[in-house]
Motif scaffolding. Structure first.
Motif, mmCIF file in Angstrom:
data_model
loop_
_atom_site.group_PDB
_atom_site.id
_atom_site.type_symbol
_atom_site.label_atom_id
_atom_site.label_comp_id
_atom_site.label_asym_id
_atom_site.label_seq_id
_atom_site.Cartn_x
_atom_site.Cartn_y
_atom_site.Cartn_z
ATOM 1 N N ALA A 152 0.769 -1.130 -0.057
ATOM 2 C CA ALA A 152 -0.124 -0.038 -0.110
ATOM 3 C C ALA A 152 0.844 1.263 -0.077
ATOM 4 O O ALA A 152 0.603 2.316 -0.675
ATOM 5 C CB ALA A 152 -0.914 0.044 1.205
ATOM 6 N N LEU A 153 1.775 1.177 0.706
ATOM 7 C CA LEU A 153 2.823 2.418 0.914
ATOM 8 C C LEU A 153 3.625 2.700 -0.578
ATOM 9 O O LEU A 153 3.702 3.733 -1.150
ATOM 10 C CB LEU A 153 3.889 2.284 1.975
ATOM 11 C CG LEU A 153 3.282 2.506 3.289
ATOM 12 C CD1 LEU A 153 4.454 2.278 4.352
ATOM 13 C CD2 LEU A 153 3.118 4.014 3.397
ATOM 14 N N ALA A 154 3.851 1.589 -0.991
ATOM 15 C CA ALA A 154 4.724 1.405 -2.297
ATOM 16 C C ALA A 154 3.560 2.107 -3.472
ATOM 17 O O ALA A 154 4.180 2.851 -4.317
ATOM 18 C CB ALA A 154 5.312 0.139 -2.849
ATOM 19 N N GLU A 155 2.511 1.599 -3.431
ATOM 20 C CA GLU A 155 1.442 2.073 -4.287
ATOM 21 C C GLU A 155 1.050 3.543 -4.220
ATOM 22 O O GLU A 155 1.019 4.290 -5.314
ATOM 23 C CB GLU A 155 0.193 1.122 -4.121
ATOM 24 C CG GLU A 155 -1.114 1.718 -5.207
ATOM 25 C CD GLU A 155 -0.850 1.221 -6.507
ATOM 26 O OE1 GLU A 155 -1.127 2.112 -7.438
ATOM 27 O OE2 GLU A 155 -0.152 0.197 -6.887
ATOM 28 N N ALA A 156 0.861 4.011 -2.947
ATOM 29 C CA ALA A 156 0.799 5.264 -2.695
ATOM 30 C C ALA A 156 1.769 6.132 -3.247
ATOM 31 O O ALA A 156 1.577 7.202 -3.861
ATOM 32 C CB ALA A 156 0.293 5.502 -1.334
ATOM 33 N N ALA A 157 2.962 5.821 -2.830
ATOM 34 C CA ALA A 157 4.255 6.548 -3.277
ATOM 35 C C ALA A 157 4.473 6.671 -4.814
ATOM 36 O O ALA A 157 4.897 7.577 -5.201
ATOM 37 C CB ALA A 157 5.432 6.087 -2.433
ATOM 38 N N ILE A 158 4.592 5.359 -5.458
ATOM 39 C CA ILE A 158 5.036 5.155 -6.767
ATOM 40 C C ILE A 158 3.541 5.464 -7.612
ATOM 41 O O ILE A 158 3.734 6.348 -8.631
ATOM 42 C CB ILE A 158 5.600 4.121 -6.917
ATOM 43 C CG1 ILE A 158 6.889 3.858 -6.030
ATOM 44 C CG2 ILE A 158 5.800 3.662 -8.350
ATOM 45 C CD1 ILE A 158 7.604 2.552 -6.010
ATOM 46 N N GLY A 159 2.892 4.799 -7.693
ATOM 47 C CA GLY A 159 1.520 4.772 -8.308
ATOM 48 C C GLY A 159 1.018 6.003 -8.221
ATOM 49 O O GLY A 159 0.685 6.547 -9.557
ATOM 50 N N ALA A 160 0.384 6.567 -7.386
ATOM 51 C CA ALA A 160 -0.182 7.660 -7.240
ATOM 52 C C ALA A 160 0.683 8.802 -7.162
ATOM 53 O O ALA A 160 0.369 9.931 -7.813
ATOM 54 C CB ALA A 160 -1.185 7.724 -5.790
ATOM 55 N N GLY A 161 1.690 8.968 -6.340
ATOM 56 C CA GLY A 161 2.412 10.067 -6.336
ATOM 57 C C GLY A 161 3.540 10.465 -7.396
ATOM 58 O O GLY A 161 3.384 11.075 -8.332
ATOM 59 N N LEU A 162 4.646 9.577 -7.442
ATOM 60 C CA LEU A 162 5.837 9.846 -8.420
ATOM 61 C C LEU A 162 5.150 9.768 -9.827
ATOM 62 O O LEU A 162 5.333 10.634 -10.576
ATOM 63 C CB LEU A 162 6.866 8.796 -8.396
ATOM 64 C CG LEU A 162 7.953 8.854 -9.197
ATOM 65 C CD1 LEU A 162 8.491 10.245 -9.189
ATOM 66 C CD2 LEU A 162 9.099 7.825 -8.993
ATOM 67 N N THR A 163 4.287 8.702 -10.175
ATOM 68 C CA THR A 163 3.955 8.338 -11.608
ATOM 69 C C THR A 163 2.781 9.618 -11.828
ATOM 70 O O THR A 163 2.839 10.044 -13.039
ATOM 71 C CB THR A 163 3.128 7.122 -11.718
ATOM 72 O OG1 THR A 163 4.197 6.114 -11.386
ATOM 73 C CG2 THR A 163 2.595 6.810 -13.248
ATOM 74 N N GLY A 164 2.057 9.831 -11.086
ATOM 75 C CA GLY A 164 1.061 10.851 -11.370
ATOM 76 C C GLY A 164 1.728 12.367 -11.536
ATOM 77 O O GLY A 164 1.415 13.032 -12.554
ATOM 78 N N VAL A 165 2.876 12.578 -10.731
ATOM 79 C CA VAL A 165 3.418 13.924 -10.940
ATOM 80 C C VAL A 165 4.266 13.938 -12.456
ATOM 81 O O VAL A 165 4.488 15.048 -13.106
ATOM 82 C CB VAL A 165 4.604 14.120 -9.900
ATOM 83 C CG1 VAL A 165 5.466 15.165 -10.251
ATOM 84 C CG2 VAL A 165 3.799 14.464 -8.607
ATOM 85 N N LEU A 166 4.941 12.576 -12.719
ATOM 86 C CA LEU A 166 5.631 12.810 -14.169
ATOM 87 C C LEU A 166 4.583 12.813 -15.165
ATOM 88 O O LEU A 166 4.768 13.480 -16.038
ATOM 89 C CB LEU A 166 6.335 11.209 -14.269
ATOM 90 C CG LEU A 166 7.454 11.310 -13.137
ATOM 91 C CD1 LEU A 166 8.066 9.918 -13.297
ATOM 92 C CD2 LEU A 166 8.414 12.290 -13.726
ATOM 93 N N LEU A 167 3.368 12.099 -15.123
ATOM 94 C CA LEU A 167 2.317 12.261 -16.053
ATOM 95 C C LEU A 167 1.681 13.514 -16.467
ATOM 96 O O LEU A 167 1.443 14.181 -17.366
ATOM 97 C CB LEU A 167 1.325 11.096 -15.906
ATOM 98 C CG LEU A 167 1.333 9.674 -16.125
ATOM 99 C CD1 LEU A 167 0.449 8.902 -15.486
ATOM 100 C CD2 LEU A 167 1.838 9.547 -17.752
ATOM 101 N N LEU A 168 1.583 14.195 -15.097
ATOM 102 C CA LEU A 168 1.308 15.597 -15.068
ATOM 103 C C LEU A 168 2.291 16.672 -15.794
ATOM 104 O O LEU A 168 1.842 17.442 -16.701
ATOM 105 C CB LEU A 168 0.827 16.139 -13.979
ATOM 106 C CG LEU A 168 -0.531 15.614 -13.063
ATOM 107 C CD1 LEU A 168 -0.593 16.383 -11.534
ATOM 108 C CD2 LEU A 168 -1.538 16.209 -13.953
ATOM 109 N N ASP A 169 3.522 16.291 -15.556
ATOM 110 C CA ASP A 169 4.659 17.280 -16.281
ATOM 111 C C ASP A 169 4.512 16.881 -17.777
ATOM 112 O O ASP A 169 4.740 17.825 -18.479
ATOM 113 C CB ASP A 169 5.902 16.730 -15.584
ATOM 114 C CG ASP A 169 6.936 17.786 -16.135
ATOM 115 O OD1 ASP A 169 6.911 18.969 -16.300
ATOM 116 O OD2 ASP A 169 7.877 17.104 -16.887
ATOM 117 N N ALA A 170 4.304 15.609 -18.197
ATOM 118 C CA ALA A 170 4.243 15.209 -19.527
ATOM 119 C C ALA A 170 3.048 16.039 -20.392
ATOM 120 O O ALA A 170 3.178 16.393 -21.412
ATOM 121 C CB ALA A 170 4.189 13.737 -19.778
#
Length: 91
Positions: A54-72
């Protein structure tokens, strides 16, 4: 009984956000819904008693990936405006 209701609502929310992210024509909205899906998926992992995932999903799935996709998406938006301006200049 309440746990079953919560789990059912969680599954329904996951399905709705997944379909909304896939069918959205607005890229920004699709990324935001994808991030919401990641948060809901983290909650699902907590319900399955897997807090590490759950922590990995929140940090990577929602957090990091989301920020990178928003930048793209922001770069795509500025690029599409430049292309539209160039097309307008040629006509």
């Amino acid at each position: 009984m309440v746990e079953w209701l919560l789990d059912g609502l969680l599954v329904l929310a996951l399905l709705v956000t997944a379909v909304a992210a896939l069918w959205s024509t607005n890229l920004f909205r699709a990324v935001v819904v994808f991030m919401a899906f990641g948060v809901l998926m983290a909650v699902a992992w907590v319900r399955l008693h897997a807090p590490d995932i759950a922590l990995a999903e929140a940090a990577i799935g929602a957090g990091l990936t989301g920020v990178l996709l928003l930048d793209a998406v922001s770069h795509l938006g500025s690029h599409s405006l430049e292309v539209q301006k160039q097309r307008g200049d040629r006509q």
